[in-house]
Write a protein that holds these residues in place. Structure first.
Motif, PDB file in Angstrom:
ATOM      1  N   ASP B  43     -52.930  98.409  53.351  1.00 50.65           N
ATOM      2  CA  ASP B  43     -52.643  96.916  52.988  1.00 50.65           C
ATOM      3  C   ASP B  43     -51.137  96.733  52.740  1.00 50.65           C
ATOM      4  OD1 ASP B  43     -53.858  96.431  49.840  1.00 50.65           O
ATOM      5  OD2 ASP B  43     -53.129  98.149  50.687  1.00 50.65           O
ATOM      6  N   ILE B  45     -47.349  95.866  51.044  1.00 51.12           N
ATOM      7  CA  ILE B  45     -46.705  95.762  49.597  1.00 51.12           C
ATOM      8  C   ILE B  45     -45.772  94.407  49.831  1.00 51.12           C
ATOM      9  CG2 ILE B  45     -46.552  98.111  48.963  1.00 51.12           C
ATOM     10  CD1 ILE B  45     -43.700  98.025  49.970  1.00 51.12           C
ATOM     11  N   TYR B 184     -43.395 102.193  50.431  1.00 46.96           N
ATOM     12  CA  TYR B 184     -44.611 101.725  50.614  1.00 46.96           C
ATOM     13  C   TYR B 184     -45.574 102.895  50.576  1.00 46.96           C
ATOM     14  CZ  TYR B 184     -48.480 100.884  54.070  1.00 46.96           C
ATOM     15  OH  TYR B 184     -49.633 100.912  54.313  1.00 46.96           O
ATOM     16  N   LYS B 188     -48.879 102.444  48.479  1.00 42.41           N
ATOM     17  CA  LYS B 188     -50.070 102.086  49.184  1.00 42.41           C
ATOM     18  C   LYS B 188     -50.664 103.397  49.917  1.00 42.41           C
ATOM     19  CE  LYS B 188     -50.236  97.646  48.407  1.00 42.41           C
ATOM     20  NZ  LYS B 188     -51.149  97.067  47.599  1.00 42.41           N
TER      21      LYS B 188
END
Ligand SMILES: Cc1cc2nc3c(=O)[nH]c(=O)nc-3n(C[C@H](O)[C@H](O)[C@H](O)COP(=O)(O)OP(=O)(O)OC[C@H]3O[C@@H](n4cnc5c(N)ncnc54)[C@H](O)[C@@H]3O)c2cc1C
Ligand code: SF4
Ligand code: SF4
Ligand code: SF4
Lengths: 304, 293
Positions: B43, B45, B184, B188
């Motif tokens: 998903d 950020i 990122y 994630k």
């Protein structure tokens, strides 16, 4: 978070000979290049091929500077310019200083650059961490590294040649470090050799923390060590380097021999690389305890 | 390269790292299995651009990633705050704040906003010389029309803790891009991705720890005076105002010209050189390219 990297870990990661796909002994097939080159003319020949094939628009070489044997970074965009900058100058040419200018004032989109192992490190750091190198990272198309045990300031070399070897700088035809000696060849055929014991103290201080001998981060790296006189040892390292090297071989640019079949071969390269890295690693460690409870900076641990 | 191929779910082009020099033979291993392309994105950020006293050049640099920026916004990051770019009045909660510019301490709103950015953002990145070091705003001393009393400008690190530095004037699109991708992955990514991102970001975090002052003089203090300069020339290449030349292989800084952006020192391989990241340049550059396709 591994903020503190241990020094032996750093060394291991540095690796003596670095990664490579191929190692051969080679020399240019072009007599004119060989005549002027330091060793097998690998650098000049490979750039010439890359220039003619449009793989690069120009190459940052160490061209003639303001004083005899004083190099300066020079952007060669013709074969003549490449030829006129072949041969080793044993003093600093800040090759990377023109890497952004090459893309701007010279408008190059595809840059070639030759340099010492530390300069190859600078190029790769510049590609991964381009702090001040806007639009440069993708334009480096051929980075050729030359083996390097140490370098000198211009003043050091001048002192070696004029004071120790008693020759005028402008009267020198070639300088070479090999077989444990510093060789100075005069235009009139005279040869003076200095033991490396004499040259050591003149070395550039920054070289004493250097952990790379055979330009591990170049696309292709080359030097004389390991191969017979007039031949060069060549490491082909990256995918890009491999691509260009294979094309140059296919085009008949080089004569090659398997490295296992030449003397002294890789054994000597490995020995010298190990010696250099071990010695300099020790220097890095000693620097940490240089003063009284105070040390000198270690760039391999961070910018502080 | 195992790590990177796992990270981006594709075969990385660089060979297995273990060269066997003594054997000397062709050491490329082609045995790696080509993994199926898997969508690397779990998903997104949330990212905000916080504008302090800066010229918007940093933002323009971010935008100069062109297609790459669109990919970042498409796949990896939602822009939740940004002057003129996102219609949001107050600084919201976000994963990463990209802060441009220094803080004018006579401007209450700026002081309030920088503190708020720190509270609301998990990671604060100082983007550009002004946020990191003051840069050209170091020379401001007020008297300008409209707000002549605005005379003191501080790098954001003098008021809040900063996590990551991107020095330079302007910072380059490519470094901003790399940091965005790594941020990122850090937030994630899976374990391997986080490991790479941490390693990559570490020196930029260390730069943030190092302090809020920069000058071409750093090349003297921390490189030449320390016996570390080897004359590569990176510092001169990095300088945006051409304040650096080389005299016999060593940097010479025209101190009158230096705007204190910090690019030269950060670019110098003898400020930091991380052997756990840079030698992997080929794989990492491939991976970043692939991520932005
Ligand atoms: C300081 C220094 C130390 C070296 N130490 C070793 C060593 O220990 N062992 C070893 O095997 N080889 C060493 N070499 C490399 C060797 O001397 C040759 O440069 C190399 O083999 C290339 O030869 P060639 O015939 O292929 O290149 P050529 O075709 O002759 O081209 C040489 C290229 O190198 C460039 N060049 C020359 N001087 C410099 C410089 N100072 N900085 C950057 N680029 C330069 C030239 O512009 C030219 O493009 C060293 C080179 C230098 C500059
Ligand atoms: S010894 Fe290392 S630091 Fe010195 S010039 Fe050679 S590669 Fe650079
Ligand atoms: S970038 Fe290179 S030339 Fe400049 S200070 Fe650092 S080592 Fe020396
Ligand atoms: S010398 Fe140039 S690169 Fe270094 S801080 Fe000053 S302006 Fe920036």
């Amino acid at each position: 978070m591994p903020l503190m990297r241990h020094s032996n870990e750093v060394r291991e990661m540095a690796g003596e000979l670095g990664k490579y796909k191929l190692c051969v002994s080679a020399r240019s097939a072009d007599k004119a290049i060989l005549k002027k080159a330091q060793d097998g003319g690998i650098v000049t020949q490979l750039f010439k091929f890359a220039l003619e094939e449009g793989i690069i628009d120009g190459a940052i070489v160490a061209g003639p500077g303001d004083e005899p044997w004083r190099p300066r970074p020079f952007i060669a965009t013709t074969v003549e310019e490449l030829m006129s900058s072949s041969g080793t100058k044993y003093n600093i040419s800040p090759q990377v200083s023109w890497i952004k200018e090459a893309t701007r004032s010279f408008g190059l989109d595809k840059i070639g650059i030759v340099g010492t192992p530390c300069q190859m490190q600078a190029v790769r750091k510049g590609q991964l961490y381009p702090v001040g190198l806007r639009d440069v990272p993708d334009k480096i198309k051929l980075a050729i590294g030359i083996f390097c045990m140490e370098n000198f300031s211009y003043q050091s070399v001048k002192q070696l040649v004029e004071d120790h070897a008693a020759m005028k700088m402008e009267a020198v035809k070639k300088m070479e470090i090999g077989k444990g000696k510093f060789w100075v060849y005069g235009q009139r055929g005279q040869v003076v050799q200095l033991p490396l014991k004499v040259t050591h103290k003149y070395e550039q201080p920054g070289c004493h923390v250097c952990l790379d001998y055979v330009a591990n981060l170049a696309d292709v790296s080359t030097g004389s060590v390991g191969s017979p006189d007039g031949w060069s040892t060549v490491f082909v390292r990256t995918r890009n380097g491999d691509d260009i090297w294979s094309k140059a071989i296919a085009a008949g640019c080089f004569e090659t021999k398997p490295i296992e079949q030449v003397k002294p071969g890789l054994e000597l390269v490995t020995k010298l690389a190990t010696e250099k890295i071990t010695k300099n690693q020790k220097t890095v460690e000693e620097r940490a305890k240089f003063g009284v409870n105070k040390g000198l900076r270690n760039p391999y641990l961070g910018p502080k | 390269m195992g790590l990177l191929s796992r990270i981006f779910g594709k075969k990385s082009a660089s060979p297995e790292p273990k060269a066997k020099p003594a054997a000397g033979a062709d050491v490329e291993k082609k045995a790696e299995t080509i993994k199926k392309e898997e969508k690397p994105v779990a998903d997104k950020i949330t990212v905000g651009h916080v504008h302090m006293s800066g010229c918007t050049g940093c933002l323009v640099s971010l935008a100069d990633n062109y297609g790459g920026l669109l990919t970042i916004l498409d796949k990896y990051a939602d822009l939740v705050y940004g002057l003129t770019l996102a219609d949001v009045r107050h600084i919201p909660k976000m994963d990463v704040a990209l802060v441009e510019g220094s803080v004018c301490i006579q401007d209450k709103l700026s002081v309030h906003e920088i503190k708020e950015a720190r509270e609301k953002a998990a990671v604060v990145v100082a983007v550009g010389g002004c946020a990191c070091y003051g840069n050209i705003t170091r020379f401001g001393r007020g008297g300008q029309p409209n707000q002549p009393q605005h005379e003191s400008y501080l790098p954001i690190g003098d008021l809040i803790k900063v996590d990551v530095y991107i020095p330079g004037c302007a910072p380059t699109p490519q470094l901003i891009r790399n940091v965005c991708v790594m941020a990122y992955l850090l937030l994630k990514g899976n374990k391997d991705q986080q490991e790479l991102a941490k390693k990559y970001l570490t020196p930029l975090m260390q730069l943030a720890d190092r302090g809020t002052e920069a000058c071409g003089c750093d090349l003297m203090y921390d490189v030449v005076n320390q016996g570390l300069c080897m004359g590569c020339g990176s510092c001169a290449a990095a300088c945006p105002v051409r304040a650096i030349t080389h005299e016999y292989g060593k940097p010479n800084v025209n101190r009158e010209m230096c705007i204190k952006c910090g690019a030269c020192y950060a670019q110098c391989p003898r400020s930091f050189f991380n052997f756990d990241v840079i030698p992997e340049f080929e794989g990492i550059m491939d991976a970043i390219d692939a991520a932005l396709k």
